[in-house]
Design an enzyme around this catalytic site. Structure first.
Site, mmCIF file in Angstrom:
data_model
loop_
_atom_site.group_PDB
_atom_site.id
_atom_site.type_symbol
_atom_site.label_atom_id
_atom_site.label_comp_id
_atom_site.label_asym_id
_atom_site.label_seq_id
_atom_site.Cartn_x
_atom_site.Cartn_y
_atom_site.Cartn_z
ATOM 1 C CG ASP A 199 -0.740 -0.169 2.062
ATOM 2 O OD1 ASP A 199 0.964 -0.740 2.476
ATOM 3 O OD2 ASP A 199 -1.135 0.119 3.965
ATOM 4 C CG HIS A 229 21.444 5.460 -19.392
ATOM 5 N ND1 HIS A 229 20.185 5.213 -20.003
ATOM 6 C CD2 HIS A 229 21.498 6.568 -19.590
ATOM 7 C CE1 HIS A 229 20.363 6.000 -21.078
ATOM 8 N NE2 HIS A 229 20.680 7.046 -20.657
ATOM 9 C CG ASP A 285 23.914 12.799 -16.658
ATOM 10 O OD1 ASP A 285 22.873 14.172 -16.612
ATOM 11 O OD2 ASP A 285 23.659 12.609 -18.078
ATOM 12 C CG ASP A 304 20.585 16.404 -18.295
ATOM 13 O OD1 ASP A 304 20.965 16.006 -17.507
ATOM 14 O OD2 ASP A 304 19.726 15.809 -19.241
ATOM 15 C CG HIS A 360 26.246 9.923 -26.379
ATOM 16 N ND1 HIS A 360 25.838 11.503 -26.605
ATOM 17 C CD2 HIS A 360 27.261 8.559 -25.732
ATOM 18 C CE1 HIS A 360 26.973 11.474 -25.126
ATOM 19 N NE2 HIS A 360 28.107 10.777 -25.104
ATOM 20 C CG HIS A 404 18.600 15.625 -24.305
ATOM 21 N ND1 HIS A 404 17.799 15.976 -23.714
ATOM 22 C CD2 HIS A 404 19.416 14.664 -23.483
ATOM 23 C CE1 HIS A 404 18.206 16.383 -22.291
ATOM 24 N NE2 HIS A 404 19.516 15.276 -22.933
ATOM 25 C CG HIS A 457 15.544 12.077 -22.474
ATOM 26 N ND1 HIS A 457 15.824 11.327 -22.726
ATOM 27 C CD2 HIS A 457 17.031 12.949 -22.370
ATOM 28 C CE1 HIS A 457 17.394 10.846 -22.790
ATOM 29 N NE2 HIS A 457 17.811 12.192 -22.177
ATOM 30 C CD GLU A 474 23.533 14.292 -22.900
ATOM 31 O OE1 GLU A 474 24.039 14.185 -22.351
ATOM 32 O OE2 GLU A 474 22.068 15.060 -23.491
ATOM 33 C CE1 TYR A 520 30.327 8.332 -21.924
ATOM 34 C CE2 TYR A 520 30.048 8.762 -24.219
ATOM 35 C CZ TYR A 520 30.015 9.238 -23.155
ATOM 36 O OH TYR A 520 29.316 10.293 -22.595
ATOM 37 N NE ARG A 555 26.691 11.590 -20.267
ATOM 38 C CZ ARG A 555 26.965 10.941 -19.549
ATOM 39 N NH1 ARG A 555 27.310 10.177 -20.466
ATOM 40 N NH2 ARG A 555 26.219 10.359 -18.455
ATOM 41 C CD GLU A 568 23.501 16.294 -20.233
ATOM 42 O OE1 GLU A 568 22.185 16.852 -20.436
ATOM 43 O OE2 GLU A 568 23.746 15.854 -19.060
#
Length: 447
Positions: A43, A246, A263, A274, A353, A357, A364, A394, A398, A415, A417
């Site tokens: 619940d 991710h 990130d 972001d 990538h 975005h 996104h 961004e 890698y 990265r 961004e």
């Protein structure tokens, strides 16, 4: 009771714009539901988050709510929401109820949610087109079908339900692409808070900490500065984990000599930020780390220069790819010519990538990256940027271990961004409250 926006005028203006568009197409009725509550287990429920399109048009954040817009000779905006209930409010908090909601949020009328099944078949009558999110919320879709069926069964005296159905989601996506002053203000605040949280994490980082400890620093700063939520689950990736795009914050130990990729962004008044930064655990980049970091920063600089009104939304990606690909060749990560590794896609071994975005109510965010209208030569052209759009920039690199990769670069993931507001002159990076240049990051970590 959720706090209403300080100014409800922007929400009323958005409803008016949507109804203007509906009226120009012959009129009709738009019906949107907010998001349902979701059970986590037993619940206990997940923290509630309203539907973004619904919020965009209403500013209303309570669950179990529907918006009905009727565009015709006289426009009408109706809300259906939960009524006041003393016992439920003891457990869940105060509700607005229909009467107070109509007054506070600027609706022409409001009704209890239990009146939906009774009133909706009648409201659908004589409306040429039904505007609704098609194939969206399954429960909402089912109720719409039942109301349409009831309207058809009860039709008499020349009154008919809508003959056409139009997906309202693409219309709202186009509207949401250009941010108004209220939206930009919320996103600036989210960006400022998130930048402060990233700076806090840089100062706190020490060898021997675990990833989740850095995540706790972020979450503390988000809430301490007034953000209502995270915009997405934070990525805190130490060492080789940064090569997993991710990767969720886990229990890996931060080691002296490794990098940490974070990130993370908060949500303020339903709008997302972001930010990604990559920094050394010990406060100083090694030679190979600095080479890849400076390359990524240069790629971001090139992408920023390509982000301006009238430029294609793909120009920033192309600019970043060109810089990264040349750097991969210079560092002996790739062999061949610049044009060759770009045309073949060989660069995507290390950069797989896109460079950005849309950003807004969703991290996104909605909106087509291609121009509306028919395809040209088999494909629609990329959308041209306009002032008021918000997007991320961004680039990353890698490098995983492999026999043909110099060992000095193994397991380095980087990265960078930032959130960019397209302006009349170019773009403004609203997340630069946390440093991005390697030397500036090292200086911050020495404080």
């Amino acid at each position: 009771m959720s706090l209403p926006p300080d100014d409800i005028a922007p929400y009323a203006a958005r409803r008016h714009r949507l109804m203007e568009r509906m009226r120009a197409a012959g009129g009709g009725i738009a019906v949107l539901a907010t998001a349902p509550e979701a059970v986590r287990n037993r619940d206990a429920e997940y923290p509630y988050r309203h539907d973004s399109d619904f919020f965009y048009l209403t500013g209303f954040t309570e669950p179990e709510a529907w918006l009905v817009l009727i565009a015709g000779a006289t426009d009408r905006a109706l809300l259906f929401c939960r009524p006041r209930h003393v016992e439920h409010e003891i457990w869940e908090g105060k509700r607005f109820g229909p009467e107070a909601a109509a007054e506070r949020f600027g609706f022409d009328d409001a009704h209890p949610i239990d009146a939906l099944d009774e009133l909706m078949p009648t409201l659908l009558m004589d409306q040429p087109t039904l505007y609704a999110p098609l194939a969206g919320n399954r429960r909402a879709d089912g109720r719409l079908r039942r109301w349409l069926a009831a309207a058809r069964e009860s039709g008499r005296g020349g009154r008919l339900p809508p003959e056409r159905q139009q997906d309202v989601a693409p219309i709202l996506a186009e509207m949401r692409l250009i941010k108004d002053a209220t939206e930009i203000a919320a996103m600036r605040r989210a960006a400022k808070i998130s930048a402060g949280a990233h700076a806090r994490a840089m100062r706190a980082a020490r060898a021997g900490m675990r990833e989740y400890e850095l995540e706790a620093e972020l979450l503390y700063e988000f809430r301490r500065q007034g953000a209502q939520s995270v915009a997405y689950n934070s990525i805190v990736a130490a060492g080789a984990n940064a090569c997993v795009l991710h990767y969720p914050a886990g229990d890996a130990v931060l080691r002296d000599g490794d990098l940490v990729l974070i990130d993370a962004g908060c949500e303020v008044d339903s709008y997302a930020s972001d930010i990604t930064r990559t920094f050394p655990v010990n406060g100083r980049y090694s030679g190979p780390q600095r080479a890849l970091y400076d390359l990524t920063a240069a790629a971001q600089d090139a992408a920023v220069q390509a982000t301006a009104p009238g430029r294609s939304c793909n120009d920033s990606h192309d600019a970043a790819v060109r810089v990264l690909a040349q750097g991969m060749l210079d560092l002996k990560l790739l062999k061949g010519s610049l044009d060759g590794v770009i045309e073949s896609g060989a660069y995507s071994r290390y950069y797989m990538h896109r460079t950005g975005h849309w950003l807004g109510l969703d991290v996104h965010d909605v909106g087509d990256y291609r121009q509306p209208g028919p395809a040209q030569g088999g494909e629609r052209p990329w959308r041209a940027l306009q002032a008021g759009m918000m997007l991320t920039i961004e680039p990353g690199i890698y490098v995983r271990p492999a026999d043909d990769v110099p060992e000095a670069y193994w397991n380095i993931g980087i990265r960078i961004e930032d959130d960019a507001l397209v302006t009349d002159e170019g773009c403004e990076l609203i997340t630069r409250g946390v440093p991005v240049q390697a030397g500036e990051i090292e200086a911050l970590m020495r404080e």
